[in-house]
Scaffold this motif. Structure first.
Motif, PDB file in Angstrom:
ATOM      1  N   ASN A 136      49.689 -13.119  18.642  1.00 37.55           N
ATOM      2  CA  ASN A 136      49.232 -11.723  18.545  1.00 37.55           C
ATOM      3  C   ASN A 136      47.808 -11.598  19.090  1.00 37.55           C
ATOM      4  OD1 ASN A 136      51.614 -10.947  17.350  1.00 37.55           O
ATOM      5  ND2 ASN A 136      50.813 -10.932  15.277  1.00 37.55           N
ATOM      6  N   GLU A 137      46.974 -12.550  18.689  1.00 40.25           N
ATOM      7  CA  GLU A 137      45.580 -12.567  19.106  1.00 40.25           C
ATOM      8  C   GLU A 137      45.474 -12.710  20.621  1.00 40.25           C
ATOM      9  OE1 GLU A 137      42.710 -15.806  17.843  1.00 40.25           O
ATOM     10  OE2 GLU A 137      42.322 -14.303  16.296  1.00 40.25           O
ATOM     11  N   CYS A 138      46.277 -13.617  21.167  1.00 46.67           N
ATOM     12  CA  CYS A 138      46.243 -13.856  22.613  1.00 46.67           C
ATOM     13  C   CYS A 138      46.661 -12.625  23.404  1.00 46.67           C
ATOM     14  CB  CYS A 138      47.141 -15.041  22.968  1.00 46.67           C
ATOM     15  SG  CYS A 138      46.459 -16.656  22.504  1.00 46.67           S
ATOM     16  N   MET A 139      47.595 -11.824  22.873  1.00 49.14           N
ATOM     17  CA  MET A 139      48.017 -10.606  23.568  1.00 49.14           C
ATOM     18  C   MET A 139      46.852  -9.628  23.717  1.00 49.14           C
ATOM     19  SD  MET A 139      51.025 -10.492  24.832  1.00 49.14           S
ATOM     20  CE  MET A 139      51.223  -8.730  25.089  1.00 49.14           C
ATOM     21  N   ILE A 140      45.914  -9.674  22.791  1.00 43.42           N
ATOM     22  CA  ILE A 140      44.710  -8.846  22.904  1.00 43.42           C
ATOM     23  C   ILE A 140      43.699  -9.521  23.819  1.00 43.42           C
ATOM     24  CG2 ILE A 140      42.733  -7.910  21.643  1.00 43.42           C
ATOM     25  CD1 ILE A 140      44.553  -7.465  19.282  1.00 43.42           C
ATOM     26  N   PHE A 141      43.528 -10.832  23.675  1.00 43.21           N
ATOM     27  CA  PHE A 141      42.528 -11.557  24.439  1.00 43.21           C
ATOM     28  C   PHE A 141      42.745 -11.497  25.951  1.00 43.21           C
ATOM     29  CE2 PHE A 141      41.053 -14.785  20.979  1.00 43.21           C
ATOM     30  CZ  PHE A 141      40.519 -13.724  20.265  1.00 43.21           C
ATOM     31  N   ILE A 142      43.993 -11.344  26.393  1.00 37.61           N
ATOM     32  CA  ILE A 142      44.271 -11.383  27.831  1.00 37.61           C
ATOM     33  C   ILE A 142      43.919 -10.082  28.539  1.00 37.61           C
ATOM     34  CG2 ILE A 142      46.122 -13.076  27.538  1.00 37.61           C
ATOM     35  CD1 ILE A 142      48.141 -10.790  27.975  1.00 37.61           C
ATOM     36  N   GLN A 143      43.596  -9.031  27.789  1.00 34.06           N
ATOM     37  CA  GLN A 143      43.301  -7.736  28.399  1.00 34.06           C
ATOM     38  C   GLN A 143      41.955  -7.763  29.120  1.00 34.06           C
ATOM     39  OE1 GLN A 143      45.811  -5.550  28.354  1.00 34.06           O
ATOM     40  NE2 GLN A 143      46.861  -7.136  27.186  1.00 34.06           N
ATOM     41  N   GLN A 144      41.840  -6.896  30.097  1.00 40.16           N
ATOM     42  CA  GLN A 144      40.685  -6.885  30.990  1.00 40.16           C
ATOM     43  C   GLN A 144      39.349  -6.792  30.255  1.00 40.16           C
ATOM     44  OE1 GLN A 144      40.952  -4.139  34.319  1.00 40.16           O
ATOM     45  NE2 GLN A 144      38.788  -3.664  34.169  1.00 40.16           N
ATOM     46  N   GLY A 145      39.240  -5.846  29.329  1.00 44.13           N
ATOM     47  CA  GLY A 145      37.980  -5.666  28.621  1.00 44.13           C
ATOM     48  C   GLY A 145      37.647  -6.845  27.727  1.00 44.13           C
ATOM     49  N   PHE A 146      38.651  -7.348  27.008  1.00 41.82           N
ATOM     50  CA  PHE A 146      38.404  -8.420  26.052  1.00 41.82           C
ATOM     51  C   PHE A 146      38.021  -9.718  26.761  1.00 41.82           C
ATOM     52  CE2 PHE A 146      39.088  -8.331  21.431  1.00 41.82           C
ATOM     53  CZ  PHE A 146      38.567  -9.571  21.117  1.00 41.82           C
ATOM     54  N   VAL A 147      38.637  -9.979  27.916  1.00 41.28           N
ATOM     55  CA  VAL A 147      38.278 -11.176  28.686  1.00 41.28           C
ATOM     56  C   VAL A 147      36.789 -11.161  29.028  1.00 41.28           C
ATOM     57  CG1 VAL A 147      38.547 -12.298  30.945  1.00 41.28           C
ATOM     58  CG2 VAL A 147      40.557 -11.659  29.629  1.00 41.28           C
ATOM     59  N   GLN A 148      36.295  -9.998  29.462  1.00 39.13           N
ATOM     60  CA  GLN A 148      34.874  -9.886  29.818  1.00 39.13           C
ATOM     61  C   GLN A 148      33.978  -9.926  28.595  1.00 39.13           C
ATOM     62  OE1 GLN A 148      34.409  -7.177  33.595  1.00 39.13           O
ATOM     63  NE2 GLN A 148      36.075  -6.335  32.351  1.00 39.13           N
ATOM     64  N   GLN A 149      34.452  -9.318  27.499  1.00 40.30           N
ATOM     65  CA  GLN A 149      33.710  -9.382  26.244  1.00 40.30           C
ATOM     66  C   GLN A 149      33.564 -10.831  25.797  1.00 40.30           C
ATOM     67  OE1 GLN A 149      32.299  -7.158  24.196  1.00 40.30           O
ATOM     68  NE2 GLN A 149      32.138  -8.283  22.278  1.00 40.30           N
ATOM     69  N   TYR A 150      34.643 -11.596  25.908  1.00 45.65           N
ATOM     70  CA  TYR A 150      34.642 -12.998  25.493  1.00 45.65           C
ATOM     71  C   TYR A 150      33.738 -13.823  26.408  1.00 45.65           C
ATOM     72  CZ  TYR A 150      36.841 -16.681  22.699  1.00 45.65           C
ATOM     73  OH  TYR A 150      37.080 -17.689  21.787  1.00 45.65           O
ATOM     74  N   ALA A 151      33.776 -13.503  27.706  1.00 44.13           N
ATOM     75  CA  ALA A 151      32.949 -14.235  28.666  1.00 44.13           C
ATOM     76  C   ALA A 151      31.470 -13.875  28.536  1.00 44.13           C
ATOM     77  CB  ALA A 151      33.422 -13.941  30.081  1.00 44.13           C
ATOM     78  N   GLY A 152      31.199 -12.694  27.993  1.00 39.96           N
ATOM     79  CA  GLY A 152      29.820 -12.267  27.812  1.00 39.96           C
ATOM     80  C   GLY A 152      29.183 -11.710  29.066  1.00 39.96           C
TER      81      GLY A 152
END
Length: 366
Positions: A313-329
């Motif tokens: 479930n978490e990964c389905m959110i993490f793969i989205q465009q905004g979240f990837v950039q949020q995670y990358a900082g």
């Protein structure tokens, strides 16, 4: 709570909990559309009117006794675009609210299960989210909050038409009940077109993962009512409950047929998806969603061990465009996002596999 609490690199806390029929139903959402009497709808209101509505609504919410429900308020136009996108991807605000430049805001409960969008299409959009299939339980939470607000706010209500809304399709109860479902077997067996047509005849609609206008991603479908006028809330919920229960059974039957008719081909598809997630160096969001869907199916069928559904479930959110950039900082170009997405998935799945081995659980094979 500050905004960073809701932007942290993890799924909403309610998503980590287990719900009824969690192998097929990801989440249940109840949304109530409400407007204040004596004010223009947000589409045509002035900035001054919009700001006044925002203040009235948020004051009512923030005055709820602590311990009963704690809320935090955030103004949309003060957020950078990336932060807005992350909140959309976490289903805390709608894509429409994220685009607002006029005075608009969101009020969030600390566990992220409740969000009240202010000055979206209507003055208020009360949204409640629960894991699994919990239509009536989730509606009860939304109804309690709605009843509280109705005591403190002058709702626009007509004895003949019910709650008045900007869009005529929401007039009446103002209720949109929706269930997010993972339907890989029905998709693989080409049954979704027939199901979609059947639901349309029943006054329901099938949408993508982010609602109206969004695409089907990873075999995820949002099933919701389309009729809000002429039916009571109880009738709307019962109709959706019956339809979703039938779809759940159809999906389970389709999974059983796949296991019986082509078990090796199905397992090969699932294991290839797992191998791709574990070792790929470049991954688009579409490919990642498809692979996660196949792995989730493998977990549900018992073909893969050691991966918690909450992680998928978490990964389905993490793969989205905004979240990837949020995670990358940092802001990333499309190719950079594909590289970082693959790295993120490798880390998440390998860490979870290692944790499972340390706990003595059976690990999955690749």
């Amino acid at each position: 709570m500050n905004l960073e609490h809701f932007l942290k690199n993890e799924a909403p806390s309610w998503m980590s909990k287990s719900g009824t029929d969690a192998d097929i139903v990801i989440s249940t959402r109840i949304r109530l559309a409400r407007n204040l009497e004596g004010y223009k709808f947000p589409r045509v209101s002035s900035e001054q009117e919009a700001k006044h509505v925002d203040n009235v609504v948020t004051n009512a919410l923030l005055n709820i006794k602590k311990g009963e429900r704690n809320f935090s308020h955030f103004t949309i136009k003060e957020m950078p675009a990336l932060q807005r996108q992350v909140l959309v991807e976490k289903h805390l605000i709608s894509p429409l609210l994220a685009k607002k430049e006029k005075s608009a805001s969101v009020v969030l409960s600390n566990d992220e299960s409740i969000s009240v969008m202010v000055n979206e299409e209507d003055h208020l959009r009360i949204q409640c989210l629960s894991p699994g299939f919990q239509l009536f339980e989730t509606y009860e939470i939304a109804d309690q909050l709605d009843s509280y607000l109705e005591k403190h706010l002058p709702y626009a209500f007509n004895e003949t038409f019910g709650y008045l809304t900007c869009c005529p399709t929401n007039v009446g109860t103002g209720l949109r009940a929706s269930v997010m479902m993972h339907l890989p077997a029905l998709t693989m067996s080409n049954q979704m077109k027939v199901i979609t047509q059947m639901l349309t005849r029943l006054g329901m609609v099938v949408r993508g993962i982010y609602g109206e206008g969004s695409e089907n991603l990873g075999n995820m479908y949002q099933i919701s009512n389309q009729v809000t006028l002429g039916k009571s809330e109880q009738e709307i919920l019962e109709d959706l409950q019956n339809v979703v229960s039938q779809i759940i059974q159809n999906e389970r039957n389709a999974r059983g047929s796949l296991m019986k008719q082509a078990p090796i081909a199905l397992e090969d598809r699932i294991q290839r998806a797992l191998g791709t997630l574990k070792y790929a160096r470049i991954m688009t969001s579409d490919e990642a969603a498809t692979c996660l869907s196949n792995v989730r199916l493998g977990v549900d069928l018992g073909l893969i061990k050691g991966i918690p559904i909450s992680i998928l479930n978490e990964c389905m959110i993490f793969i989205q465009q905004g979240f990837v950039q949020q995670y990358a900082g940092t802001t990333l170009q499309a190719t950079e996002r594909d590289l970082f997405r693959a790295k993120l998935l490798r880390e998440k799945l390998n860490v979870e596999n290692q944790n499972s081995k340390e706990k003595g659980e059976e690990k999955y094979d690749v």
